[in-house]
Design a protein around this motif. Sequence first.
Motif, short mmCIF file in Angstrom:
data_model
loop_
_atom_site.label_atom_id
_atom_site.label_comp_id
_atom_site.label_asym_id
_atom_site.label_seq_id
_atom_site.Cartn_x
_atom_site.Cartn_y
_atom_site.Cartn_z
N ILE A 78 0.83 -1.21 0.00
CA ILE A 78 0.00 0.00 0.00
C ILE A 78 0.87 1.26 0.00
CG2 ILE A 78 -2.05 -1.06 0.97
CD1 ILE A 78 -1.34 -0.10 3.67
N TRP A 79 2.13 1.14 0.43
CA TRP A 79 3.06 2.26 0.30
C TRP A 79 3.26 2.60 -1.18
CZ3 TRP A 79 7.86 2.09 3.98
CH2 TRP A 79 7.44 1.87 5.30
N ALA A 80 3.35 1.57 -2.01
CA ALA A 80 3.60 1.80 -3.44
C ALA A 80 2.47 2.62 -4.06
CB ALA A 80 3.75 0.47 -4.16
N SER A 81 1.24 2.39 -3.60
CA SER A 81 0.11 3.16 -4.13
C SER A 81 0.18 4.61 -3.69
CB SER A 81 -1.21 2.54 -3.67
OG SER A 81 -1.33 1.21 -4.14
N ASP A 116 -6.89 -2.16 -9.67
CA ASP A 116 -5.77 -2.88 -10.28
C ASP A 116 -5.38 -2.22 -11.61
OD1 ASP A 116 -5.69 -4.76 -8.24
OD2 ASP A 116 -7.15 -6.06 -9.24
N THR A 117 -4.11 -2.35 -11.95
CA THR A 117 -3.63 -1.89 -13.26
C THR A 117 -2.81 -3.00 -13.89
OG1 THR A 117 -1.46 -1.01 -12.59
CG2 THR A 117 -3.38 0.42 -12.22
N ASP A 118 -2.45 -2.81 -15.16
CA ASP A 118 -1.58 -3.76 -15.86
C ASP A 118 -0.12 -3.33 -15.79
OD1 ASP A 118 -3.70 -5.41 -16.63
OD2 ASP A 118 -4.10 -4.20 -18.41
N GLU A 119 0.17 -2.28 -15.04
CA GLU A 119 1.52 -1.74 -14.99
C GLU A 119 2.37 -2.50 -13.98
OE1 GLU A 119 1.39 2.49 -14.36
OE2 GLU A 119 -0.42 2.68 -15.58
N SER A 120 3.55 -2.91 -14.40
CA SER A 120 4.46 -3.64 -13.52
C SER A 120 4.89 -2.77 -12.35
CB SER A 120 5.68 -4.10 -14.31
OG SER A 120 6.68 -4.62 -13.44
N ILE A 121 4.89 -3.35 -11.16
CA ILE A 121 5.35 -2.61 -9.99
C ILE A 121 6.84 -2.28 -10.12
CG2 ILE A 121 6.00 -4.62 -8.60
CD1 ILE A 121 4.10 -1.57 -7.29
N ASP A 122 7.56 -3.06 -10.93
CA ASP A 122 8.99 -2.78 -11.13
C ASP A 122 9.21 -1.44 -11.81
OD1 ASP A 122 9.65 -5.19 -9.96
OD2 ASP A 122 9.78 -6.28 -11.86
N ASP A 123 8.26 -1.03 -12.66
CA ASP A 123 8.40 0.27 -13.32
C ASP A 123 8.37 1.40 -12.29
OD1 ASP A 123 8.52 -0.99 -15.75
OD2 ASP A 123 6.38 -0.72 -16.21
N LEU A 199 2.97 -7.69 -7.83
CA LEU A 199 3.63 -7.63 -9.13
C LEU A 199 3.14 -6.48 -10.00
CD1 LEU A 199 3.67 -11.45 -10.00
CD2 LEU A 199 5.48 -10.09 -8.93
N ARG A 200 1.88 -6.06 -9.77
CA ARG A 200 1.28 -4.98 -10.56
C ARG A 200 0.91 -3.82 -9.66
NH1 ARG A 200 2.67 -6.16 -15.72
NH2 ARG A 200 2.34 -8.39 -16.12
N THR A 201 1.06 -2.63 -10.18
CA THR A 201 0.73 -1.43 -9.40
C THR A 201 -0.77 -1.36 -9.14
OG1 THR A 201 2.57 -0.22 -10.39
CG2 THR A 201 0.81 1.09 -9.39
N LYS A 202 -1.12 -1.05 -7.90
CA LYS A 202 -2.51 -0.75 -7.54
C LYS A 202 -2.62 0.76 -7.39
CE LYS A 202 -3.66 -5.12 -5.27
NZ LYS A 202 -4.88 -5.46 -5.99
N ARG A 203 -3.51 1.36 -8.14
CA ARG A 203 -3.61 2.82 -8.20
C ARG A 203 -4.83 3.32 -7.41
NH1 ARG A 203 -1.84 4.42 -13.57
NH2 ARG A 203 0.13 4.40 -12.43
N ILE A 204 -4.68 4.48 -6.80
CA ILE A 204 -5.78 5.09 -6.06
C ILE A 204 -6.93 5.38 -7.02
CG2 ILE A 204 -6.49 7.15 -4.79
CD1 ILE A 204 -3.72 7.11 -3.49
N ARG A 205 -8.10 4.88 -6.68
CA ARG A 205 -9.26 4.94 -7.55
C ARG A 205 -9.66 6.40 -7.83
NH1 ARG A 205 -12.57 0.74 -8.58
NH2 ARG A 205 -11.72 -0.41 -6.78
#
Length: 339
Positions: A78-81, A116-123, A199-205
Amino acid sequence: MTKLTSLLIGSGDSFLIENGKENYLVDSGGNQKTILSLVPKRINLAICTHNDSDHCKGFIGILKSEKHIIDEIWLPGIWASVIDFVKTEKYDTAFSREQLDDINLENIDLNELLTDTDESIDDLTDDLGFLSDIDDFPYWSFFYNHHIISRKINFNINRILEIARLSYEKGVAIKWFFPDNNGDSLINNFRPVNCKHLLRTKRIRNNSLTFFYQLAYLTSENKHSLVFEYYIENTPRILFTADSNISITNPYTDQILATAPHHGSHSNREVYDNITGRDIIWIRSDRPSFTRPCHDFLNLKNKYCLSCTKKHPIQREEIIFEFKNGQWTHIKGQKCNCN
């Protein structure tokens, strides 16, 4: 031989595993200076369970130290978001009094805040360099009963940004873990119990500033603490509960060390019914407190305290166990004398 030490950190949780080849640190307490004298110069894996200062603030000291190295760090997903929102949106807008009054901070559903998004969290991880241009998260307007909460959220955001920025600048590999009661498979001798490797970025809705505010608030909430098992010889041997009130029933058939949830607090008492087994040794870390531990902890048979606060509030001693010949052996530290 594997050794677990409950570090005499002062405020908070910090546990060091040494297995002769690698050093693992689970949480880092709340003192940036004290932790430096307690941990080895090289930490192969560091795990941060949640954004509470007495669990994560010490990592800032380690990451700032020129003498210490962390190879890899695991951070709450959740920090990543939160970081993704800071990166992509205008985040310095101050709330008006009316807006603050309208924000609900009770019974927030984490999954309703994110998509959910299709964007890699590595990006996102690879692009954390943008954090170097942010000195401090701007303080939002404070009004009446929201004053303390607003400050807490600000501190939450600043810690997230600083730990992520320092990790990036020091070249530390980062993995993110998102709450999920199904858990995940074994990674580097650790099994996520209530979370999965993200593995995938979760973005704030809806790119909502209100959702961002709520999510930042949740980052330090105990219910979202990450829980991990540490395996030796393909068997779980240590359970790190952090401040979580684990709802997952988990019986153990082999001897295991378990950290007392939230320092033995009454609010986490249900964990002792959910975590069962023939031979569980409970380890409780805490600063001096006369409200902890709760009666449910006191009723446990085999327990150790970093500080027995009800009878010996001054006496504090680190707790050490060694695993050899298939069993944990108590090396140092006091059995609980709180009751």
